[in-house]
Scaffold this motif. Structure first.
Motif, PDB file in Angstrom:
ATOM      1  N   GLY A 109       0.834  -1.457  -0.001  1.00 38.49           N
ATOM      2  CA  GLY A 109       0.095  -0.064   0.102  1.00 38.49           C
ATOM      3  C   GLY A 109       0.709   1.308   0.120  1.00 38.49           C
ATOM      4  O   GLY A 109       0.292   2.332   0.073  1.00 38.49           O
ATOM      5  N   ARG A 110       2.077   0.900  -0.087  1.00 41.29           N
ATOM      6  CA  ARG A 110       2.836   2.182  -0.270  1.00 41.29           C
ATOM      7  C   ARG A 110       2.983   3.081  -1.728  1.00 41.29           C
ATOM      8  O   ARG A 110       2.767   2.190  -2.384  1.00 41.29           O
ATOM      9  CB  ARG A 110       4.278   2.051   0.233  1.00 41.29           C
ATOM     10  CG  ARG A 110       4.462   1.630   1.805  1.00 41.29           C
ATOM     11  CD  ARG A 110       5.604   1.299   2.290  1.00 41.29           C
ATOM     12  NE  ARG A 110       6.146   0.082   1.416  1.00 41.29           N
ATOM     13  CZ  ARG A 110       7.437  -0.273   1.300  1.00 41.29           C
ATOM     14  NH1 ARG A 110       8.336   0.408   1.671  1.00 41.29           N
ATOM     15  NH2 ARG A 110       7.967  -1.227   0.613  1.00 41.29           N
ATOM     16  N   ALA A 111       3.766   4.158  -1.938  1.00 39.76           N
ATOM     17  CA  ALA A 111       3.659   4.769  -2.994  1.00 39.76           C
ATOM     18  C   ALA A 111       5.051   5.493  -2.908  1.00 39.76           C
ATOM     19  O   ALA A 111       5.315   6.137  -2.031  1.00 39.76           O
ATOM     20  CB  ALA A 111       2.564   5.789  -3.298  1.00 39.76           C
ATOM     21  N   GLY A 112       6.020   5.519  -4.157  1.00 37.77           N
ATOM     22  CA  GLY A 112       6.945   6.456  -4.039  1.00 37.77           C
ATOM     23  C   GLY A 112       6.922   7.395  -5.235  1.00 37.77           C
ATOM     24  O   GLY A 112       5.806   7.296  -5.805  1.00 37.77           O
ATOM     25  N   VAL A 113       8.005   8.358  -5.305  1.00 38.42           N
ATOM     26  CA  VAL A 113       7.841   9.389  -6.388  1.00 38.42           C
ATOM     27  C   VAL A 113       9.046   8.961  -7.558  1.00 38.42           C
ATOM     28  O   VAL A 113      10.230   8.737  -7.290  1.00 38.42           O
ATOM     29  CB  VAL A 113       8.122  10.539  -5.689  1.00 38.42           C
ATOM     30  CG1 VAL A 113       8.107  11.814  -6.705  1.00 38.42           C
ATOM     31  CG2 VAL A 113       7.212  11.018  -4.509  1.00 38.42           C
ATOM     32  N   VAL A 114       8.630   9.138  -8.452  1.00 44.03           N
ATOM     33  CA  VAL A 114       9.354   8.934  -9.716  1.00 44.03           C
ATOM     34  C   VAL A 114       9.754  10.556 -10.351  1.00 44.03           C
ATOM     35  O   VAL A 114       8.893  10.933 -10.604  1.00 44.03           O
ATOM     36  CB  VAL A 114       9.034   7.953 -10.822  1.00 44.03           C
ATOM     37  CG1 VAL A 114       9.965   8.042 -12.070  1.00 44.03           C
ATOM     38  CG2 VAL A 114       8.649   6.534 -10.560  1.00 44.03           C
ATOM     39  N   ARG A 115      11.009  10.641 -10.334  1.00 39.55           N
ATOM     40  CA  ARG A 115      11.381  12.160 -10.881  1.00 39.55           C
ATOM     41  C   ARG A 115      11.679  11.823 -12.622  1.00 39.55           C
ATOM     42  O   ARG A 115      12.719  11.227 -12.689  1.00 39.55           O
ATOM     43  CB  ARG A 115      12.519  12.693 -10.281  1.00 39.55           C
ATOM     44  CG  ARG A 115      12.254  12.956  -8.801  1.00 39.55           C
ATOM     45  CD  ARG A 115      13.446  13.427  -8.017  1.00 39.55           C
ATOM     46  NE  ARG A 115      13.190  13.611  -6.762  1.00 39.55           N
ATOM     47  CZ  ARG A 115      13.166  12.349  -5.852  1.00 39.55           C
ATOM     48  NH1 ARG A 115      13.672  11.442  -6.309  1.00 39.55           N
ATOM     49  NH2 ARG A 115      13.112  12.671  -4.612  1.00 39.55           N
ATOM     50  N   LYS A 116      10.734  12.293 -13.311  1.00 36.22           N
ATOM     51  CA  LYS A 116      11.034  12.323 -14.655  1.00 36.22           C
ATOM     52  C   LYS A 116      12.034  13.615 -15.105  1.00 36.22           C
ATOM     53  O   LYS A 116      11.419  14.722 -15.010  1.00 36.22           O
ATOM     54  CB  LYS A 116       9.704  12.590 -15.538  1.00 36.22           C
ATOM     55  CG  LYS A 116       8.995  11.662 -15.159  1.00 36.22           C
ATOM     56  CD  LYS A 116       9.100  10.290 -15.947  1.00 36.22           C
ATOM     57  CE  LYS A 116       7.986   9.000 -15.987  1.00 36.22           C
ATOM     58  NZ  LYS A 116       8.334   7.997 -16.661  1.00 36.22           N
ATOM     59  N   ARG A 117      13.385  13.269 -15.018  1.00 36.31           N
ATOM     60  CA  ARG A 117      14.135  14.398 -15.242  1.00 36.31           C
ATOM     61  C   ARG A 117      14.330  15.009 -16.531  1.00 36.31           C
ATOM     62  O   ARG A 117      14.146  14.190 -17.568  1.00 36.31           O
ATOM     63  CB  ARG A 117      15.662  14.160 -14.699  1.00 36.31           C
ATOM     64  CG  ARG A 117      15.479  13.746 -13.159  1.00 36.31           C
ATOM     65  CD  ARG A 117      17.193  13.245 -12.628  1.00 36.31           C
ATOM     66  NE  ARG A 117      16.987  12.642 -11.509  1.00 36.31           N
ATOM     67  CZ  ARG A 117      16.965  13.270 -10.302  1.00 36.31           C
ATOM     68  NH1 ARG A 117      16.833  14.670 -10.382  1.00 36.31           N
ATOM     69  NH2 ARG A 117      16.814  12.852  -9.186  1.00 36.31           N
ATOM     70  N   SER A 118      14.736  16.210 -16.903  1.00 35.10           N
ATOM     71  CA  SER A 118      15.043  16.909 -17.937  1.00 35.10           C
ATOM     72  C   SER A 118      16.165  17.865 -17.768  1.00 35.10           C
ATOM     73  O   SER A 118      16.572  18.114 -16.832  1.00 35.10           O
ATOM     74  CB  SER A 118      14.125  17.565 -18.655  1.00 35.10           C
ATOM     75  OG  SER A 118      13.246  18.412 -17.632  1.00 35.10           O
ATOM     76  N   GLY A 119      16.746  18.331 -18.867  1.00 37.22           N
ATOM     77  CA  GLY A 119      17.982  19.015 -18.835  1.00 37.22           C
ATOM     78  C   GLY A 119      18.153  20.227 -19.909  1.00 37.22           C
ATOM     79  O   GLY A 119      17.618  19.918 -20.905  1.00 37.22           O
ATOM     80  N   HIS A 120      18.902  21.316 -19.736  1.00 33.61           N
ATOM     81  CA  HIS A 120      19.013  22.153 -20.556  1.00 33.61           C
ATOM     82  C   HIS A 120      20.388  22.007 -21.203  1.00 33.61           C
ATOM     83  O   HIS A 120      21.430  21.893 -20.288  1.00 33.61           O
ATOM     84  CB  HIS A 120      19.082  23.719 -19.661  1.00 33.61           C
ATOM     85  CG  HIS A 120      17.563  23.983 -19.200  1.00 33.61           C
ATOM     86  ND1 HIS A 120      16.739  23.912 -19.767  1.00 33.61           N
ATOM     87  CD2 HIS A 120      17.457  24.582 -17.866  1.00 33.61           C
ATOM     88  CE1 HIS A 120      15.593  24.178 -18.738  1.00 33.61           C
ATOM     89  NE2 HIS A 120      16.152  24.535 -17.913  1.00 33.61           N
ATOM     90  N   LEU A 121      20.682  21.842 -22.289  1.00 31.10           N
ATOM     91  CA  LEU A 121      21.903  21.948 -23.398  1.00 31.10           C
ATOM     92  C   LEU A 121      22.416  23.038 -23.526  1.00 31.10           C
ATOM     93  O   LEU A 121      21.682  23.756 -24.229  1.00 31.10           O
ATOM     94  CB  LEU A 121      21.582  20.905 -24.329  1.00 31.10           C
ATOM     95  CG  LEU A 121      22.884  20.618 -25.175  1.00 31.10           C
ATOM     96  CD1 LEU A 121      23.678  19.698 -24.664  1.00 31.10           C
ATOM     97  CD2 LEU A 121      22.367  19.890 -26.469  1.00 31.10           C
ATOM     98  N   ASN A 122      23.590  23.400 -23.059  1.00 26.91           N
ATOM     99  CA  ASN A 122      24.354  24.733 -23.425  1.00 26.91           C
ATOM    100  C   ASN A 122      25.573  24.369 -24.349  1.00 26.91           C
ATOM    101  O   ASN A 122      26.574  23.545 -23.937  1.00 26.91           O
ATOM    102  CB  ASN A 122      24.879  25.239 -21.975  1.00 26.91           C
ATOM    103  CG  ASN A 122      23.665  25.587 -21.267  1.00 26.91           C
ATOM    104  OD1 ASN A 122      23.068  26.442 -21.130  1.00 26.91           O
ATOM    105  ND2 ASN A 122      23.406  24.671 -20.367  1.00 26.91           N
ATOM    106  N   VAL A 123      25.508  25.186 -25.545  1.00 25.53           N
ATOM    107  CA  VAL A 123      26.609  24.889 -26.356  1.00 25.53           C
ATOM    108  C   VAL A 123      27.220  26.159 -26.669  1.00 25.53           C
ATOM    109  O   VAL A 123      26.167  27.184 -26.914  1.00 25.53           O
ATOM    110  CB  VAL A 123      26.096  24.146 -27.608  1.00 25.53           C
ATOM    111  CG1 VAL A 123      27.186  24.125 -28.759  1.00 25.53           C
ATOM    112  CG2 VAL A 123      25.578  23.004 -27.411  1.00 25.53           C
TER     113      VAL A 123
END
Length: 186
Positions: A109-123
């Motif tokens: 009956g527990r629940a966890g948090v999934v972090r759907k990560r994203s990033g900024h690409l700097n060139v």
């Protein structure tokens, strides 16, 4: 508290060169750690070589990084009249972007948090100082490599910009030809 007038530096990164061109691709939907692996691949490379490396890289977001390098090269062409063969990747790194939180249901009956990560690409692309690279080359092979690249860049510049490719040389040659032509008919 002291709300003084002077701005405080938050990091010690060197200031970008005046002739450098930057591009930021925001919110690439992959983990910054994974994206940075591809970014590390092209750091300090000559732009045509960086694009060649990315075209053969077996990573899902290699085309994204290649597109960012191409967009930055296009920006350098419009701002500074530089062709891609005259540029090198000065900096390529990823900073974290805001992530999405999703629920993952677990046992008992527990629940966890999934972090759907994203990033900024700097060139950041900067013009190559071919003469310095040739002078600083540790061996003959490196020297000849940079001489060939200089010739390729020169040819590409002439192909793209035509008679406006090297305005300094045109100014130097102009009066000499004009003086000879003016002296001929009289």
């Amino acid at each position: 508290g002291g709300g003084g007038g002077a701005l405080r530096a938050t990091h010690y990164a060197p200031k970008p060169r005046a002739d450098a061109t930057a591009y930021r691709h925001e919110s690439v939907r992959t983990s910054p750690r994974k994206l940075n692996l591809i970014a590390k691949l092209v750091r300090r490379l000559w732009v045509p070589e960086a694009l060649a490396q990315l075209s053969f890289a077996s990573k899902r977001h290699a085309p994204t990084v290649a597109a960012a390098v191409e967009r930055c090269a296009a920006r350098a062409a419009s701002k500074h009249e530089l062709v891609p063969e005259e540029l090198e990747v000065e900096a390529c790194y990823v900073t974290p972007a805001p992530f999405m939180k999703r629920i993952r249901f677990m046992g008992r009956g527990r629940a966890g948090v999934v972090r759907k990560r994203s990033g900024h690409l700097n060139v950041t692309l900067a013009p190559v100082d071919f003469e310095r690279k040739i002078a600083d080359a540790p061996n003959e092979r490196q020297r000849s490599k940079w001489e060939k690249r200089r010739d390729v860049a020169r040819a590409a510049r002439e192909r793209v910009l035509g008679e406006f490719a090297f305005p300094v040389e045109a100014v130097a040659e102009g009066p000499a030809e004009g003086g000879a032509a003016a002296g001929g008919p009289s």
